[in-house]
Design an enzyme around this catalytic site. Structure first.
Site, PDB file in Angstrom:
ATOM      1  N   ASN A 192       0.814  -1.215   0.000  1.00 59.77           N
ATOM      2  CA  ASN A 192       0.000   0.000   0.000  1.00 59.77           C
ATOM      3  C   ASN A 192       0.848   1.266   0.000  1.00 59.77           C
ATOM      4  OD1 ASN A 192      -2.671  -1.123   0.009  1.00 59.77           O
ATOM      5  ND2 ASN A 192      -2.136  -1.922   2.023  1.00 59.77           N
ATOM      6  N   LYS A 250      -6.391 -16.509   3.465  1.00 57.26           N
ATOM      7  CA  LYS A 250      -5.846 -15.196   3.109  1.00 57.26           C
ATOM      8  C   LYS A 250      -6.703 -14.563   2.003  1.00 57.26           C
ATOM      9  CE  LYS A 250      -2.985 -11.787   2.417  1.00 57.26           C
ATOM     10  NZ  LYS A 250      -2.916 -10.667   3.363  1.00 57.26           N
TER      11      LYS A 250
END
Ligand code: ADP
Ligand code: MG
Length: 307
Positions: free
Chosen positions: A11, A126
């Site tokens: 990110n 996940k």
């Protein structure tokens, strides 16, 4: 020279909400300027990075296209190492050149052996990629893709086994010793296993924080610096009684994990990574933001994990 592994979050490179190439380039340039400053301060840097938003985008392109065969996850992971390695390598090279630092940057396509006995192969947890609405999630489920629902919608879930060994370890060490700045194990590495002694890719992703500690131990780094979007690790995160930590021992970290202070898919793997590194002989690990990286290195910012 102090050898240091820097792990940056996916990110920190691309905000998927405003992920234009120009926006991504700006972020990468900022990140690389900071890393260049660290190099300027005399650190021998090995860089690794996440790939969450990027692999999500590749999967979305494959799913929406419908004209070509979708590629398996190991190949998608390799693609993200290539694209991010390219961007980081070029930008960091440029930042170093601007400062008159005569060092070259190189990216190593990195395979990582994963734990074949990991329960995550049977029971993937996940979540990756885009959020989908119910009807699309049902279509994808019919295609054999495992989906889970959370507050934002439906998302694909995949195995995320523990990283065990970095295949290109010797290559990376040789390059670092020869003075190259190395970008390695991007996205946690390309997940592989050995079958009859031969390497083969597996349908999985690897946590980049966990591979970060493995990389740091493998190259004999003194420090592991995990850069994310918070300045410090906190107890009671987001609550009225939030307390930011300057440091914690591995034993304290273990306790805090048990008490559930760290986000499962976000902060906990970073803290575990720091613990693993220190336990495997590293001096200490730091978790902080890109902006606080330098002060954290001299001990006036960030959270340190110590023995
Ligand atoms: P990265 O892309 O760097 O891996 P993540 O989103 O996975 O970033 O992890 C960083 C996030 O962890 C922070 O933005 C914060 O919201 C979250 N987080 C969860 N628990 C904590 C905690 N105890 N202290 C600080 N941040 C936490
Ligand atoms: Mg993360």
């Amino acid at each position: 020279m102090t050898r240091i592994v820097i792990a940056i979050g996916g990110n920190a490179i691309l905000n998927p909400a405003k992920g234009s190439p120009e926006e991504a380039q700006k972020k990468i340039d900022m990140t690389c300027a900071e890393i260049a400053t660290i190099i300027e301060n005399g650190y021998e840097v090995v860089l690794t990075h996440g790939n969450g938003p990027q692999i999500g985008n590749i999967l979305a392109m494959q799913e929406e296209c419908g004209l070509v065969h979708p590629q398996p996850l190991d190949v998608c992971g390799a693609q993200t190492q290539g694209m991010l390695g390219y961007s980081l390598q070029q930008s960091l090279d440029n930042r170093l050149k601007e400062r008159g630092i005569n060092k070259r940057v190189t990216t190593v396509l990195t395979q990582v052996i994963v734990d074949e006995s990991s329960p995550s192969f049977e029971n993937p947890t996940k979540p990756i990629g885009l959020y989908y609405q119910n009807f699309r999630a049902q279509e994808m489920t019919a295609l054999g893709i495992r989906m889970i629902k959370d507050t934002h919608g439906y998302r694909r879930v995949v195995p995320s086994p523990e990283p065990v060994q970095i295949i290109e370890e010797e290559t990376i060490k040789k390059l670092v010793s020869d003075g190259f700045i190395v970008i390695a194990a991007g996205g946690g590495g390309i997940p592989v296993i050995r079958k009859n002694g031969l390497l083969t890719g597996v349908e999985a992703v690897i946590d980049k924080d966990l591979t970060g500690s493995l990389l740091a131990a493998s190259v004999g780094a003194e420090l592991l610096l995990i850069l994310t979007d918070v300045d410090k690790v906190s107890l009671n995160y987001g609550k009225d009684n939030q307390t930011d930590l300057d440091k914690m021992t591995t034993r304290e970290a273990e306790e805090y994990i048990k008490e559930g202070h760290f986000g499962k898919g976000s902060m906990e793997p970073k803290v575990r990574s720091g613990m693993n590194f220190v336990k495997s002989g590293g001096k200490y690990a730091i978790i902080t933001s890109l902006e606080k990286a330098l002060p954290a290195l001299v001990g006036t910012a960030g959270t340190r994990i110590i023995r």
